[in-house]
Design an enzyme around this catalytic site. Structure first.
Site, PDB file in Angstrom:
ATOM      1  N   ASP A 109     -10.913  -2.149 -11.575  1.00  0.00           N
ATOM      2  CA  ASP A 109     -11.178  -2.353 -10.145  1.00  0.00           C
ATOM      3  C   ASP A 109     -11.845  -1.176  -9.454  1.00  0.00           C
ATOM      4  OD1 ASP A 109      -9.083  -0.538  -9.679  1.00  0.00           O
ATOM      5  OD2 ASP A 109      -8.447  -1.638  -7.889  1.00  0.00           O
ATOM      6  N   GLU A 110     -12.430  -0.253 -10.225  1.00  0.00           N
ATOM      7  CA  GLU A 110     -13.084   0.870  -9.536  1.00  0.00           C
ATOM      8  C   GLU A 110     -14.316   1.350 -10.289  1.00  0.00           C
ATOM      9  OE1 GLU A 110     -11.129   4.795  -9.734  1.00  0.00           O
ATOM     10  OE2 GLU A 110      -9.619   3.815 -10.973  1.00  0.00           O
TER      11      GLU A 110
HETATM   12  P1  TTP Z   1      -5.107   0.416  -8.642  1.00  0.00           P
HETATM   13  O1  TTP Z   1      -6.481   0.479  -8.058  1.00  0.00           O
HETATM   14  O2  TTP Z   1      -4.430   1.691  -8.979  1.00  0.00           O
HETATM   15  O3  TTP Z   1      -4.127  -0.361  -7.648  1.00  0.00           O
HETATM   16  P2  TTP Z   1      -4.411  -1.590  -6.697  1.00  0.00           P
HETATM   17  O4  TTP Z   1      -5.844  -2.003  -6.722  1.00  0.00           O
HETATM   18  O5  TTP Z   1      -3.431  -2.664  -7.041  1.00  0.00           O
HETATM   19  O6  TTP Z   1      -4.012  -1.032  -5.286  1.00  0.00           O
HETATM   20  P3  TTP Z   1      -4.806   0.012  -4.356  1.00  0.00           P
HETATM   21  O7  TTP Z   1      -5.111  -0.734  -3.097  1.00  0.00           O
HETATM   22  O8  TTP Z   1      -3.850   1.123  -4.141  1.00  0.00           O
HETATM   23  O9  TTP Z   1      -6.035   0.425  -5.101  1.00  0.00           O
HETATM   24  O10 TTP Z   1      -5.134  -0.461  -9.959  1.00  0.00           O
HETATM   25  C1  TTP Z   1      -5.952  -1.600 -10.087  1.00  0.00           C
HETATM   26  C2  TTP Z   1      -5.240  -2.697 -10.840  1.00  0.00           C
HETATM   27  O11 TTP Z   1      -4.839  -2.223 -12.116  1.00  0.00           O
HETATM   28  C3  TTP Z   1      -3.966  -3.172 -10.140  1.00  0.00           C
HETATM   29  O12 TTP Z   1      -4.214  -4.199  -9.205  1.00  0.00           O
HETATM   30  C4  TTP Z   1      -3.119  -3.611 -11.283  1.00  0.00           C
HETATM   31  C5  TTP Z   1      -3.565  -2.781 -12.460  1.00  0.00           C
HETATM   32  N1  TTP Z   1      -2.574  -1.716 -12.732  1.00  0.00           N
HETATM   33  C6  TTP Z   1      -1.601  -1.946 -13.699  1.00  0.00           C
HETATM   34  O13 TTP Z   1      -1.581  -2.991 -14.345  1.00  0.00           O
HETATM   35  N2  TTP Z   1      -0.648  -0.977 -13.916  1.00  0.00           N
HETATM   36  C7  TTP Z   1      -0.622   0.205 -13.217  1.00  0.00           C
HETATM   37  O14 TTP Z   1       0.260   1.057 -13.421  1.00  0.00           O
HETATM   38  C8  TTP Z   1      -1.658   0.433 -12.220  1.00  0.00           C
HETATM   39  C9  TTP Z   1      -1.677   1.706 -11.425  1.00  0.00           C
HETATM   40  C10 TTP Z   1      -2.593  -0.558 -12.025  1.00  0.00           C
HETATM   41 MG    MG Z   2      -7.350  -0.566  -6.520  1.00  0.00          MG
END
Ligand code: TTP
Ligand code: MG
Length: 348
Positions: A109-110
């Protein structure tokens, strides 16, 4: 001669509460509710992510689901649907390609985009950032946070600062000022241990860190020098464009050469499982399945089979691999076996 350095403009985009946001998108009745994607709270396992509504109860990624269930009894627990999220991830990444060929996908997601252009003003980068945020919202239906800076460090910290739907841009020359009040834990490479160590030295903010002489950090080795440079707002890492993946494979060298059929089959099965897992992680399927056999004298043979339909299924790959093994293995001692899936395509 003065060498003019091109100022780099880097954009970091990170989707907000990604997995739960996709679930809300597919079932709008879930919108705004405390959704937790991950393991069932009655079982062992962890939370992948929680919606912002669930985070208010203290639920977060990597927490045991049981704990999440206790903190948020009204939480709506959903299983992880990795392939669905991969599909949305691909749609988002495709948008980035319209702005720069220099895109580095960091996780599902980034991504970083290097949008530097000779003589383009900073405001042009802001326009791109806003445009990307708007398009992800209007064309895909997801919310993201955007950070902009002259390097990866600043862009990444910026995108995280005002989540969700954040938009933080740090103009050239403002890097130190921007970082200075932030806690050191925001820097790359500062885990809880380093953080408490630095705190015991009276260093709490990135600004504090920038004031100490770099020698004082020598106990951290090479990392100390990198951290100190980061505290000055300096980071030379390039945005690294990945080449498309052509195949996914695994190999195993036996501790001792073997002709034990059970051992060979069990090893191949375990290689198949990890190849299949990686294909799913990557959101890919493949049509060509290849078995590799290496004998103790290092002669190596590969045998392939290409099917009409692409697959990432453990059962299908295993069946093909064992089929190839049974037709081609001379039942002589083996040194190494390998499994590879190629002719890849994203699932239709
Ligand atoms: P992140 O970008 O860390 O989290 P997020 O998108 O859910 O929330 P934020 O708004 O803070 O960015 O991670 C992206 C995806 O990766 C998240 O939706 C689920 C997955 N993930 C896991 O499966 N286990 C984990 O420990 C983390 C940090 C993320
Ligand atoms: Mg995220």
């Amino acid at each position: 001669m003065i060498k003019l350095e091109l100022i780099r403009y880097i954009i970091h985009v990170d989707l907000d509460a990604f997995f739960t946001s996709v679930e809300e998108l597919l079932d709008p009745s879930l919108k705004g509710k405390p959704i937790i994607v991950g393991a069932d709270p009655k079982l062992r396992g962890v939370v992948a992510t929680a919606s912002y509504a669930a985070r208010r109860y203290g639920v977060h990624s990597a927490m045991p689901s049981r704990t999440a269930g206790r903190l948020c009894p009204q939480g709506i627990f959903l299983p992880v649907r990795k392939e669905v999220y991969q599909e949305y991830s691909r749609k988002v990444m495709a948008i980035f390609q319209d702005y720069s060929p220099r895109v580095e996908k960091v996780s599902i997601d980034e991504a970083f985009l290097d949008v530097s252009q000779e003589s383009a003003p900073f405001s042009h980068t802001l326009d791109i950032g806003h445009d990307i945020q708007k398009r992800i919202r209007s064309q895909i239906g997801l919310s993201c946070s955007v950070g902009i800076g002259t390097n990866k460090l600043v862009a990444k910290i910026a995108s995280d600062l005002r989540k969700p739907q954040g938009f933080v841009a740090v103009p050239p020359g403002q890097e130190r000022k921007f970082l200075s009040p932030l806690p050191i834990g925001r820097l790359w490479g500062v885990g809880p241990r380093t953080e408490s160590f630095l705190k015991s030295m009276g260093i709490r903010t990135i600004g504090d860190l920038s004031q100490v002489s770099s020698e004082k950090l020598s106990f951290l080795g090479k990392r100390g020098a990198i951290l100190w440079r980061q505290s000055q707002g300096l980071d030379e890492r390039e945005v690294e464009v990945q080449r498309p993946i052509k195949s996914v494979g695994r190999e195993h060298t036996f501790n001792e050469d073997t002709e034990d059929q059970k051992e060979v089959e069990a090893t191949l099965t375990s290689l198949v499982l990890s190849v299949s897992d990686e294909l799913r992680e990557l959101g890919l399927k493949g049509r060509t399945i290849t078995l590799k056999l290496r004998y103790p004298d290092f002669t190596t043979h590969t045998f392939s089979k290409t099917q009409d339909e692409a697959t990432s299924s453990k059962e299908t790959i295993r069946e093909q691999i064992l089929g190839l093994l049974h037709s081609h293995w001379e039942l002589k001692k083996l040194r190494l076996v390998g499994v590879r899936v190629s002719t890849l395509a994203p699932p239709a």
